[in-house]
Design an enzyme around this catalytic site. Structure first.
Site, PDB file in Angstrom:
ATOM      1  N   HIS B 175      -3.826  -9.353   2.342  1.00 16.19           N
ATOM      2  CA  HIS B 175      -3.634  -8.016   1.786  1.00 16.19           C
ATOM      3  C   HIS B 175      -4.902  -7.511   1.132  1.00 16.19           C
ATOM      4  O   HIS B 175      -5.629  -8.251   0.479  1.00 16.19           O
ATOM      5  CB  HIS B 175      -2.489  -8.012   0.770  1.00 16.19           C
ATOM      6  CG  HIS B 175      -1.915  -6.645   0.583  1.00 16.19           C
ATOM      7  ND1 HIS B 175      -2.529  -5.675  -0.171  1.00 16.19           N
ATOM      8  CD2 HIS B 175      -0.800  -6.070   1.094  1.00 16.19           C
ATOM      9  CE1 HIS B 175      -1.800  -4.572  -0.136  1.00 16.19           C
ATOM     10  NE2 HIS B 175      -0.751  -4.781   0.628  1.00 16.19           N
ATOM     11  N   HIS B 176      -5.149  -6.226   1.304  1.00 15.81           N
ATOM     12  CA  HIS B 176      -6.343  -5.609   0.769  1.00 15.81           C
ATOM     13  C   HIS B 176      -6.358  -5.676  -0.760  1.00 15.81           C
ATOM     14  O   HIS B 176      -7.427  -5.677  -1.383  1.00 15.81           O
ATOM     15  CB  HIS B 176      -6.400  -4.149   1.241  1.00 15.81           C
ATOM     16  CG  HIS B 176      -7.786  -3.674   1.522  1.00 15.81           C
ATOM     17  ND1 HIS B 176      -8.854  -3.961   0.714  1.00 15.81           N
ATOM     18  CD2 HIS B 176      -8.284  -2.935   2.537  1.00 15.81           C
ATOM     19  CE1 HIS B 176      -9.950  -3.410   1.218  1.00 15.81           C
ATOM     20  NE2 HIS B 176      -9.633  -2.779   2.338  1.00 15.81           N
TER      21      HIS B 176
END
Lengths: 505, 505
Positions: B175-176
């Site tokens: 996930h960013h």
């Protein structure tokens, strides 16, 4: 009901499908009543859906694999897609997408998907070596955990190669708003064949219908809402969903609904009812239909009673293994009951009612459990008959979505049932796909917020195939249940053989 | 910043990891400042996420496969999981989940996942026969299209067997909010090795830290909000998100932000900017690093300039093939720029700024395109220097999330850029996983609402690997772009060879 039925599918497959094409086109002429609008129950499956509660039904089945592959050992994916495409005119909603009504004035309608792409819906994947049953169950759980894309026709078929003994599996997903368990089997019989040689015939040309104009749709929907009782009820329910005092209201409704079912309407609190996450586990258990018949022969009741008694025994052992107190406990199972008649077969959409069946997990003796289930369902059926068939149909329209909605919304507080057990009668003759014989098929029933397990049972070709779909987070001990179910049916059979005096069988 | 840096990772891997464990534990003592709280940019990636816009970065890489399998030809999944597990203490957030602050008074914090299960995160799947590159790209697109589960540590690794020539692929998703492109490479270097023999050493014992008490957390967060400038800005932005006049406000902010970048801040309207759906396509293009160096040698500029010029040529051909007018058109690319220094390597979280780079697709001559890019980026760098490094760091805290948020929110109305192009420098020496040499690695950059393509480039071992991640619905012609990109770089090389007087090379 404003949808047009498609009549008997077997007959339609025999004759040239001109009639179907005729019904399929020209549906959106000026007259308002021709929209293919979702029923309130269909629509409720959309409202209830979230990342944690995908609302599709499904199945995983395995086939003799040889005929799926070409001479170089490659899966004939193009041919499989062509076969599926050639039958889609028999199930028009498989090429339709949802269109919402402007300003949310009414339930969505189905319209043709102008960019329909068979390659999106019919997919091929593979298992790592050695391609065990366990690996297939893991893959099934992953695929079934994922939401369907709302912007496309709401179904997916995944062919799976790489199984042991060169077998092929098929994982199917179809949104509950499109098809319930019973018509789901009908859909399978459209895609599957009763003989090894697939009956391929060129489908009629598909002509994409443009959707109705937005303003026309809005006007019609407002008119419908104002004049249809079902819509008035819907507006009422929408009002109750408001943020102000929603919980209080649903609790009040829950109390009045529960009074319908007597004072024991609320299910006991167990670990089966915990808020579920986004991931699932899946397993399948196979029981011989003959064995079930033997048990019935020995102790009476219906096939369904024997199945529910067997399930009760499995759940008893599971809860015991979890160290939970079960003495005298009776779980409540929500058992969807089809109220569609033969004329409605293949008309997609949901026509279900529900029975709340007590599962006597507190009784240690398997035969006593069977007797308890038998007495309870007999009693339920009596009551049902008193209520009458027409009330049951009304229940479909009004009460069933409310019940399901409440079941999901009241969550861990006040569940009316501990789990869903659905029993779908399937064909007792072999089915084929691409020439390969279907060996087994395990159905999948979706989980809602506080239900950590759904049990779906399909009878096919001399066996009962029990699909166990559970939440990965709150139900990590699925193998315990699988073995317990096998043991439970085994115990029942043993007692039946003793009763019938043929212990050596 | 309130997070503690982990220092230099290579050094940490050498010495016994006692220090890391020390840092890792005892993080939630009474002092308020020890929470591992998401930065506002990290948190914005959570806010922006939806089914249509998953906010993870990722990659697909391929390896020489032999060493992954045991003597019976079975993938050594248990060993792979053990290897990954043995390095997780170096990236503690890989075992942490998000915990939101009660009543939404503040950004979420990271807390240990007490039910962490390596088998959930490290998975094995397979390609159908014959295991082509195209099949791998299809699988990659499917895996990358799916959201990560918010209730678990936000990463997945998928090993893939069944590739041609016995190779193994690895699809990763992170996930960013956990890691940006640059530290993502650092994470890979933790999981990967610089030598064929995996350096396995038993990890320190993992002790699950209980999360802070709800009330304590609430009190601390309210205090932080009241006293921290970043939080005041956040509250302001939250206010602007209100339903009353949100669009008007965001448009106003957009105008004032755009004035920062001159009058040409808005990007031209093309088919690249269309509302995306839930499904993706993926392809990878490989360009020789030597060729890029040759072009640079002939025409000057930076490596990055040559890459952006090559990308411009590919996009020109794509838009031409779509029949769109491109004469004199200049696309705008959003190019994330890392502003982290070496001391911050391996400190997860986002430290990025952005350059808006013009891509001169309207120019027919490849060398003219390169010169135009070169002049523009030189100009941009000048301006950047004038602004000063400290302002850039501030930009990270305040402007970057605003820009990204606006980019996603203003959608098809007022995009500031047509696409994201991110260029990540990777190691030029071979990396290994489980003893198998990594052959190529294509990164994946997420798409937001009106961006139908993201281009992510990784340099590794003498090649540029260009990952093309596009929306399936609005970008069905990905193969056109892939070929166009190869042609575009080919043209540049040809012109360079002519320029350098070595046409026969």
């Amino acid at each position: 009901m404003r949808r047009r039925g498609l009549g008997n599918v077997a007959g339609m497959q025999q004759e040239c499908s001109g009639d179907v094409a005729g019904m399929y086109r020209g549906r959106y002429d000026a007259e308002m009543s021709s929209y293919d609008r979702l029923s309130s129950l269909d629509a409720s499956f959309l409202h209830l859906e979230s990342l944690e509660t995908p609302m599709h039904v499904g199945a995983v089945s395995t086939f003799e694999g040889e005929s799926f592959f070409d001479s170089t050992g490659r899966f004939q994916l193009a041919a499989a897609r062509k076969l599926v495409a050639s039958r889609l005119h028999l199930i028009p909603r498989f090429r339709k997408i949802l269109k919402s009504v402007p300003l949310h004035q009414g339930r969505p309608i189905w319209v043709d998907d102008p960019r329909f792409d068979i390659a999106y819906h019919v997919r091929l994947t593979a298992l790592p070596s050695p391609g065990t049953r366990e690996q297939l169950m893991t893959l099934t759980a992953r695929v079934q955990s994922q939401l369907l894309d709302r912007s496309r026709p709401l179904w997916e078929l995944w062919f799976v190669e790489g199984l042991e003994e060169g077998r092929v599996a098929l994982i199917q997903k179809t949104h509950h708003a499109l098809v319930d368990g019973v018509s789901g089997v009908d859909v399978a019989t459209v895609l599957l064949d009763f003989q090894p040689e697939p009956a391929f015939r060129p489908p009629p040309r598909w002509i994409v219908e443009p959707p109705p104009a937005e303003l026309r749709l809005l006007a019609d929907s407002v008119w419908e809402r104002a004049t249809e009782p079902a819509e008035i009820v819907r507006s009422l329910r929408a009002g109750l969903r408001g943020p102000s005092n929603a919980l209080e209201n649903t609790t009040r409704i829950a109390r009045s609904v529960s009074s319908l079912f007597g004072t024991d309407a609320l299910a006991p609190h167990t670990s089966l009812n915990a808020l579920v996450g986004r991931n699932r586990l899946f397993d399948g258990v196979t029981i011989s239909f003959d064995d079930v018949h033997r048990v019935r022969q020995a102790f009476g009741g219906t096939i369904n009673d024997v199945i529910l008694a067997g399930v009760s025994g499995g759940l008893r052992d599971l809860l015991e293994a979890r160290g939970e107190p079960i003495d005298g406990m009776t779980l409540k199972a929500f058992c969807p009951v089809s109220v569609r008649d033969d004329a409605e077969r293949m008309q997609l959409g949901n026509r279900v009612s529900a029975m709340f069946v007590p599962l006597p997990v507190g009784l240690p003796d398997p035969v006593e459990r069977l007797e308890a289930v038998r007495d309870a369902t007999f009693d339920l059926k009596e009551r049902e008959q008193a209520v009458g068939a027409s009330f049951l149909l009304d229940l479909t329209h009004y009460a069933a979505p409310t019940l399901l909605g409440l079941g999901a919304r009241l969550a861990h507080r006040q569940p009316f049932f501990n789990l869903v057990v659905t029993n779908v009668p399937g064909p007792q003759v072999p089915l084929y796909c691409m020439g390969g014989r279907m060996l087994e098929a395990f159905p999948v029933v979706p989980l809602t917020k506080n239900l950590s397990i759904g049990i779906a049972i399909l009878s096919y070709c001399g066996n009962l195939h029990i699909g166990l779909f559970v939440d990965r987070d709150t139900f990590p001990d699925l193998p315990v249940l699988s073995s317990a179910l096998e043991n439970s049916f085994g115990e029942l059979l043993k007692r039946a053989e003793e009763q019938l005096g043929e212990p050596g069988r």
